[in-house]
Scaffold this motif. Structure first.
Motif, PDB file in Angstrom:
ATOM      1  N   HIS A  66      -9.896   2.707   5.841  1.00  0.00           N
ATOM      2  CA  HIS A  66      -9.194   1.474   5.492  1.00  0.00           C
ATOM      3  C   HIS A  66      -7.817   1.818   4.932  1.00  0.00           C
ATOM      4  N   ASN A  67      -6.804   1.170   5.454  1.00  0.00           N
ATOM      5  CA  ASN A  67      -5.429   1.441   5.047  1.00  0.00           C
ATOM      6  C   ASN A  67      -5.181   0.965   3.612  1.00  0.00           C
ATOM      7  N   ASN A 126      -2.532  -2.021   3.100  1.00  0.00           N
ATOM      8  CA  ASN A 126      -2.666  -3.346   3.729  1.00  0.00           C
ATOM      9  C   ASN A 126      -2.206  -4.482   2.831  1.00  0.00           C
ATOM     10  N   ASP A 127      -2.322  -4.319   1.536  1.00  0.00           N
ATOM     11  CA  ASP A 127      -1.916  -5.391   0.625  1.00  0.00           C
ATOM     12  C   ASP A 127      -0.403  -5.525   0.507  1.00  0.00           C
ATOM     13  N   VAL A 150       2.143  -4.138   3.241  1.00  0.00           N
ATOM     14  CA  VAL A 150       2.710  -3.402   4.375  1.00  0.00           C
ATOM     15  C   VAL A 150       4.232  -3.490   4.400  1.00  0.00           C
ATOM     16  N   ASP A 178      -8.351  -1.056  11.255  1.00  0.00           N
ATOM     17  CA  ASP A 178      -7.792   0.171  10.674  1.00  0.00           C
ATOM     18  C   ASP A 178      -8.514   1.424  11.157  1.00  0.00           C
ATOM     19  N   TRP A 189      -1.220   6.492   7.487  1.00  0.00           N
ATOM     20  CA  TRP A 189      -1.389   5.121   7.000  1.00  0.00           C
ATOM     21  C   TRP A 189      -0.050   4.410   6.889  1.00  0.00           C
ATOM     22  N   ALA A 212       1.046   1.041   8.692  1.00  0.00           N
ATOM     23  CA  ALA A 212       1.595  -0.094   7.934  1.00  0.00           C
ATOM     24  C   ALA A 212       2.874  -0.597   8.597  1.00  0.00           C
ATOM     25  N   ARG A 216       1.990  -2.608  11.561  1.00  0.00           N
ATOM     26  CA  ARG A 216       1.492  -3.929  11.153  1.00  0.00           C
ATOM     27  C   ARG A 216       2.644  -4.888  10.859  1.00  0.00           C
ATOM     28  N   MET A 225      -2.904  -8.037  11.258  1.00  0.00           N
ATOM     29  CA  MET A 225      -3.466  -7.973   9.900  1.00  0.00           C
ATOM     30  C   MET A 225      -4.769  -8.769   9.789  1.00  0.00           C
ATOM     31  N   VAL A 260      -7.797  -6.175  10.563  1.00  0.00           N
ATOM     32  CA  VAL A 260      -7.852  -4.826  10.008  1.00  0.00           C
ATOM     33  C   VAL A 260      -9.278  -4.394   9.644  1.00  0.00           C
ATOM     34  N   ASP A 261     -10.130  -5.344   9.283  1.00  0.00           N
ATOM     35  CA  ASP A 261     -11.498  -5.017   8.890  1.00  0.00           C
ATOM     36  C   ASP A 261     -12.544  -5.474   9.900  1.00  0.00           C
TER      37      ASP A 261
END
Length: 172
Positions: free
Chosen positions: A51-52, A55-56, A58, A101, A146, A150, A153, A160, A163-164
């Motif tokens: 997991h990047n 992500n919160d 980018v 990710d 990563w 980002a 993204r 986005m 991503v999960d």
């Protein structure tokens, strides 16, 4: 009777430890500034566990991620801004193996041929002139990879949303 109770307690203890160990691995991956080489991180992380950490935010990684993207010559195939070239654009939603990710990290590090050997298949269509080469030995740290992801993204904000959400989990 005590052997049965001992056996049950041992099974519960082992099962509980296994659950904790799996959770710990998922939570540990992936910290900012991780200096682990990408291929090493892949080896020790189960599928779906990458997991990047950026992500919160980018957008904060856009400039440095773009510099890394250019320094690893990603632009030679995907264009300077990710809009494509002789390989797929990173700006559209046709990410052929998925946009999560974990899959994107593995694709870049392992390359498409090795990814396919591990059971991944193309889930979308896009014009591709050749395989994605492996960059896992070229990109020095997981953190650098990563940051590149980002940057990508930022060029494809709709990615986005996924991503999960892997579209495939080989071997499961």
């Amino acid at each position: 009777m005590s052997k049965i109770i001992t056996g049950v307690l041992a099974a519960v203890l082992v099962g509980g430890m296994s659950m904790f160990a799996g959770t710990a691995t998922a939570e540990e991956c992936c910290p900012k500034d991780d200096q682990t080489p990408p291929l090493e991180l892949i080896e020790k992380t189960p599928l779906g566990g990458l997991h990047n950490p950026y992500n919160d935010d980018v957008d904060a990684m856009a400039e440095i991620g773009h510099k890394k993207y250019l320094s690893y010559s990603c632009n030679g195939c995907h264009g300077g801004g990710g809009g494509g070239g002789m390989c797929p654009p990173l700006t559209n939603d046709a990410w052929v193996y998925g946009a999560d990710d974990d899959t994107v990290f593995r694709l870049i590090a392992l390359g498409s041929d090795e990814l396919q050997k591990q059971g991944y298949t193309r889930v979308r269509k896009e014009i591709v002139t050749g395989p994605m080469p492996p960059f896992g030995d070229i990109i020095k740290t997981s953190d650098e990879l990563w940051r590149v992801i980002a940057f990508i993204r930022t060029k494809n904000p709709s990615s986005m949303e996924r991503v999960d959400t892997p579209v495939q989990t080989p071997g499961q």
